[in-house]
Design an enzyme around this catalytic site. Structure first.
Site, short mmCIF file in Angstrom:
data_model
loop_
_atom_site.label_atom_id
_atom_site.label_comp_id
_atom_site.label_asym_id
_atom_site.label_seq_id
_atom_site.Cartn_x
_atom_site.Cartn_y
_atom_site.Cartn_z
N ARG A 153 -13.31 8.92 20.57
CA ARG A 153 -12.44 9.13 21.74
C ARG A 153 -12.65 10.50 22.36
O ARG A 153 -12.58 10.66 23.58
CB ARG A 153 -10.98 8.93 21.34
CG ARG A 153 -10.66 7.43 21.17
CD ARG A 153 -9.42 7.20 20.36
NE ARG A 153 -8.23 7.74 20.95
CZ ARG A 153 -7.10 7.95 20.28
NH1 ARG A 153 -7.04 7.69 18.99
NH2 ARG A 153 -6.05 8.44 20.89
N ARG A 190 -0.73 4.49 15.02
CA ARG A 190 -1.62 3.66 15.83
C ARG A 190 -2.93 3.37 15.09
O ARG A 190 -3.45 4.24 14.41
CB ARG A 190 -1.94 4.38 17.14
CG ARG A 190 -0.92 4.11 18.21
CD ARG A 190 -1.01 5.08 19.36
NE ARG A 190 -2.35 5.20 19.92
CZ ARG A 190 -2.64 5.98 20.97
NH1 ARG A 190 -1.69 6.68 21.55
NH2 ARG A 190 -3.87 6.06 21.42
P1 ADP Z 1 -4.31 9.02 24.15
O1 ADP Z 1 -2.92 9.33 24.60
O2 ADP Z 1 -4.50 9.26 22.71
O3 ADP Z 1 -5.33 9.65 25.01
P2 ADP Z 1 -3.87 6.42 25.36
O4 ADP Z 1 -2.63 5.88 24.76
O5 ADP Z 1 -3.79 7.02 26.72
O6 ADP Z 1 -4.51 7.44 24.32
O7 ADP Z 1 -4.99 5.30 25.41
C1 ADP Z 1 -5.33 4.56 24.25
C2 ADP Z 1 -6.59 3.77 24.53
O8 ADP Z 1 -6.35 2.84 25.59
C3 ADP Z 1 -7.79 4.59 24.99
O9 ADP Z 1 -8.54 5.13 23.91
C4 ADP Z 1 -8.59 3.53 25.77
O10 ADP Z 1 -9.30 2.67 24.88
C5 ADP Z 1 -7.49 2.71 26.42
N1 ADP Z 1 -7.16 3.22 27.76
C6 ADP Z 1 -5.99 3.79 28.15
N2 ADP Z 1 -6.05 4.17 29.44
C7 ADP Z 1 -7.30 3.84 29.88
C8 ADP Z 1 -7.99 4.00 31.11
N3 ADP Z 1 -7.41 4.60 32.17
N4 ADP Z 1 -9.27 3.56 31.19
C9 ADP Z 1 -9.86 2.95 30.15
N5 ADP Z 1 -9.29 2.79 28.96
C10 ADP Z 1 -8.01 3.23 28.81
#
Ligand code: ADP
Ligand code: ADP
Ligand code: ZN
Length: 215
Positions: free
Chosen positions: A170, A159
């Protein structure tokens, strides 16, 4: 069963989600997966979300809430769902309560706990399947065949937001905006803490035990 998976980036939410939905026969709703699909397809939502994601920032609440609201309206969510990566802010958590109302109350929030020091290696070594979204890890959970998904033979990729720089942002965002949800759901008495620093299969055993002992 209506469940939420909570935890910092790299905690293992997506990995555990694959086993949980299989065991409990509920749909997996990952807001991150939905955004990545929209970015890949170049939809208006994807275009709005892309810059935030690439910088390691949260996508604005209103975009995410509308998206989840319409997803939860679909028929397959009638008997439950597993939310992964949502809610991530108190605004989102409050909006979710309103959407669900009294008739669809949440059963549990599974909080996967992993200390900060372990997250960078987990995230920078992560490889995801282009087709099914499964997560692998170059050292901790390598695929049987290099760069190929064990589940669907899809191609694995890294990613764009899984870099050392973006991870730092993050993790900060998690600590400031998402951690307060631990308190929020503890007060509602539905939080289940699980030690996410164990082997993947052991984490899943503990999740099953925690859910089972609560039924
Ligand atoms: P990870 O599994 O590494 O925590 P995700 O795949 O859940 O990452 O999310 C990737 C990105 O998508 C986040 O860093 C954010 O930018 C965005 N994102 C995902 N879910 C949300 C949410 N509920 N609110 C705001 N941004 C989100
Ligand atoms: P999240 O969805 O919470 O961001 P993932 O499920 O994508 O987390 O896992 C992040 C990375 O860590 C992936 O590369 C995954 O293979 C690996 N991983 C997941 N769980 C564990 C674990 N218990 N021990 C070691 N590595 C793990
Ligand atoms: Zn796959």
């Amino acid at each position: 069963m209506r469940l939420i998976l909570l935890g910092p980036p790299g905690a293992g939410k997506g990995t555990q989600a694959k086993s949980i939905i299989n065991e409990y026969k509920i749909p997996h709703i990952s807001t991150g997966d939905i955004f990545r699909k929209n970015i890949k397809e170049g939809t208006p939502l994807g275009k709005k979300a892309k810059d935030f994601i690439d910088k390691g920032l949260l996508v604005p609440d209103e975009l995410v809430v509308d998206l989840v609201k319409s997803r939860l309206d679909e028929d397959d969510c009638e008997n439950g769902f597993l939310l992964d990566g949502f809610p991530r802010t108190l605004v989102q958590a409050t909006a979710l309560e309103e959407v669900l109302g009294d008739s669809m109350k949440l059963d549990y929030v599974i909080n996967i706990e992993v200390k900060k020091e372990l997250l960078v290696d987990r995230i920078t070594g992560r490889r995801m399947c282009k087709d099914c979204g499964a997560a692998f890890h170059v050292s901790f959970n390598p695929p049987k065949k290099e760069s190929v998904c064990d589940l669907c033979d899809g191609e694995l990729y890294q990613r764009k937001d899984d870099t050392v720089e973006t991870v730092a942002s993050r993790i900060d965002v998690y600590l400031n905006e998402t951690m307060p949800l631990v308190d929020f759901y503890t007060k509602k008495d539905i939080l289940l803490n699980v030690d996410g620093e164990q082997e993947i299969s052991k984490v899943f055993e503990d999740i099953k035990k925690a859910l089972g002992s609560e039924e």
